[in-house]
Design a protein around this motif. Sequence first.
Motif, PDB file in Angstrom:
ATOM      1  N   PHE A 104      -4.255   0.275  -8.406  1.00 37.79           N
ATOM      2  CA  PHE A 104      -3.904  -1.043  -8.944  1.00 37.79           C
ATOM      3  C   PHE A 104      -3.866  -0.947 -10.464  1.00 37.79           C
ATOM      4  O   PHE A 104      -4.625  -0.196 -11.077  1.00 37.79           O
ATOM      5  CB  PHE A 104      -4.938  -2.098  -8.523  1.00 37.79           C
ATOM      6  CG  PHE A 104      -6.315  -1.849  -9.094  1.00 37.79           C
ATOM      7  CD1 PHE A 104      -6.761  -2.515 -10.210  1.00 37.79           C
ATOM      8  CD2 PHE A 104      -7.162  -0.914  -8.503  1.00 37.79           C
ATOM      9  CE1 PHE A 104      -8.027  -2.274 -10.744  1.00 37.79           C
ATOM     10  CE2 PHE A 104      -8.428  -0.657  -9.016  1.00 37.79           C
ATOM     11  CZ  PHE A 104      -8.863  -1.344 -10.140  1.00 37.79           C
ATOM     12  N   TRP A 123       0.807  -1.232   0.000  1.00 35.08           N
ATOM     13  CA  TRP A 123       0.000   0.000   0.000  1.00 35.08           C
ATOM     14  C   TRP A 123       0.837   1.278   0.000  1.00 35.08           C
ATOM     15  O   TRP A 123       0.319   2.353   0.239  1.00 35.08           O
ATOM     16  CB  TRP A 123      -0.964   0.016   1.181  1.00 35.08           C
ATOM     17  CG  TRP A 123      -2.040  -1.015   1.081  1.00 35.08           C
ATOM     18  CD1 TRP A 123      -3.121  -0.985   0.245  1.00 35.08           C
ATOM     19  CD2 TRP A 123      -2.149  -2.219   1.833  1.00 35.08           C
ATOM     20  NE1 TRP A 123      -3.891  -2.103   0.435  1.00 35.08           N
ATOM     21  CE2 TRP A 123      -3.326  -2.874   1.415  1.00 35.08           C
ATOM     22  CE3 TRP A 123      -1.374  -2.814   2.828  1.00 35.08           C
ATOM     23  CZ2 TRP A 123      -3.744  -4.090   1.932  1.00 35.08           C
ATOM     24  CZ3 TRP A 123      -1.787  -4.026   3.354  1.00 35.08           C
ATOM     25  CH2 TRP A 123      -2.955  -4.649   2.908  1.00 35.08           C
ATOM     26  N   GLN A 142      -2.249  -4.740  -5.416  1.00 40.24           N
ATOM     27  CA  GLN A 142      -3.381  -4.500  -4.525  1.00 40.24           C
ATOM     28  C   GLN A 142      -3.690  -5.787  -3.756  1.00 40.24           C
ATOM     29  O   GLN A 142      -4.328  -6.698  -4.286  1.00 40.24           O
ATOM     30  CB  GLN A 142      -4.595  -4.052  -5.351  1.00 40.24           C
ATOM     31  CG  GLN A 142      -5.799  -3.629  -4.546  1.00 40.24           C
ATOM     32  CD  GLN A 142      -5.474  -2.649  -3.450  1.00 40.24           C
ATOM     33  OE1 GLN A 142      -5.368  -3.053  -2.295  1.00 40.24           O
ATOM     34  NE2 GLN A 142      -5.318  -1.372  -3.788  1.00 40.24           N
TER      35      GLN A 142
END
Length: 468
Positions: A413, A376, A419
């Motif tokens: 993504f 992330w 992701q």
Amino acid sequence: TMLNTRVLGVVASVVIALIIGLVAPFGGLPQQGHWILATVIVTLGFWIFRPGGLPFMAGGSLLLAGCLIFGLKYNVVAAGFISPAVWVLIPALYFGFVLQKTGLGKRIAYLVLKSFEPSWLSMAVSWFIIGIALSALTPSITVRIAIVMPIAVSVVEACKQAPHSKGSAFITIIAWAMCLFPGTGWLTGSLTGPIMLGFLPAELKGMATFDSWFQILALPWLLITVIFIVLIYITMRPKEAIGIPRDTFRAQYAALGPVTRDEKVAIAILIGSLIMFTTEKMHGIPTAAVALMALALLIIFKIITVPEVSTGVNWDVIMFFGVAISLSPIFVNAKVSDWIVPILQPNLMSLAENPLAFLLVTTFGIMAIRFIDVPWGFSTIALTVPILIPVFNQFGIHPLVASMAYIVGINFFLLSYQQPFSLMAEGMMQGKGWAPQHVTLAGVSYIISVVLALLISMPYWRMIGVIR
């Protein structure tokens, strides 16, 4: 072969870390900063490659131990665990557990699906409503995916759509995306809210209230969500009719049986929490306190039982987020931020004179970094977030406006590996949903949605006075 690749990835990160620690190649960065940076690189190696399926706790423990070994104090290394973000996160994960355990989440989903005459358009609208409803009740994206994706697969099968077809991709991608995007528009609608609150420098945290988050970010994330749905509808909607009778969803809802006592108690507590979150200005009780009180009530009313206190949530995830949030004070105290900010500041400050250019460049920069900063982008956020202080002080760009680049990057993504929530959904669907090319097409749709949302939001942000 995959295991060997993952082990080699960790070995490479260790070698790079040793070179940084021993050679100290970065001028202006103290020796302690070099070793802290080296420790973070090893941690990222374990988080990204996870050889043998190692939990995040393995890398997190190495980071905490390394920072202590190289001279940082306990209150710095463990700062993330005393952040209000973590104390919102823990109750939030239990909220999600309750939605699953009681069947309330599934009931809400089928209640919405049975309310429309089935069509490709009504399917998209239904997932949108379901996404908002579940986001209002729990910020846990993991739980929302766990509730929604099995239902999406059953819809694919009922519609007789072949795996990896446009129809199956249309149904499953919109269902999955609605677990991510809509709730980003308010502080407790997804884990992005508590996480960004944790990363913000101390002098800016007070500006990230529930009210300010909703006022500033609800519009752009509503736009991103709606534009994304429209683009998926245009590019993936099959030409033939959906071919599923309305009674299908009515029968599946009826099969759930009458509403149980646990569902009634859970919905009352969760809705009460949402009301308290949205009225913080009136009563002054912070979000974390409301979340913890709600958790206490769920335990008191035995919606969460004693054994479920330890098994109801993923403590590895909590450890990961706590350690990730600690990265910001770790970088500050090890002088890594003092070293990187002067490198970034001249170019970013020149861009900040034009808020739109600043947001577009930083957003695409974070997207590009997400190809290598897989978890992330948290390490990138921790390293660069101090730049938001001069951006606000000198150019009047509100920290939550500037944070759009980070938030977009967290949800970004283009390939499945970028992701983790995409990988989770793929594991649950077992090949019955989208194909890799559909993920890329959806990723491009997301990028287009972000750019259009930023363009439309700029005059709104000027109007409410959060950019100059």
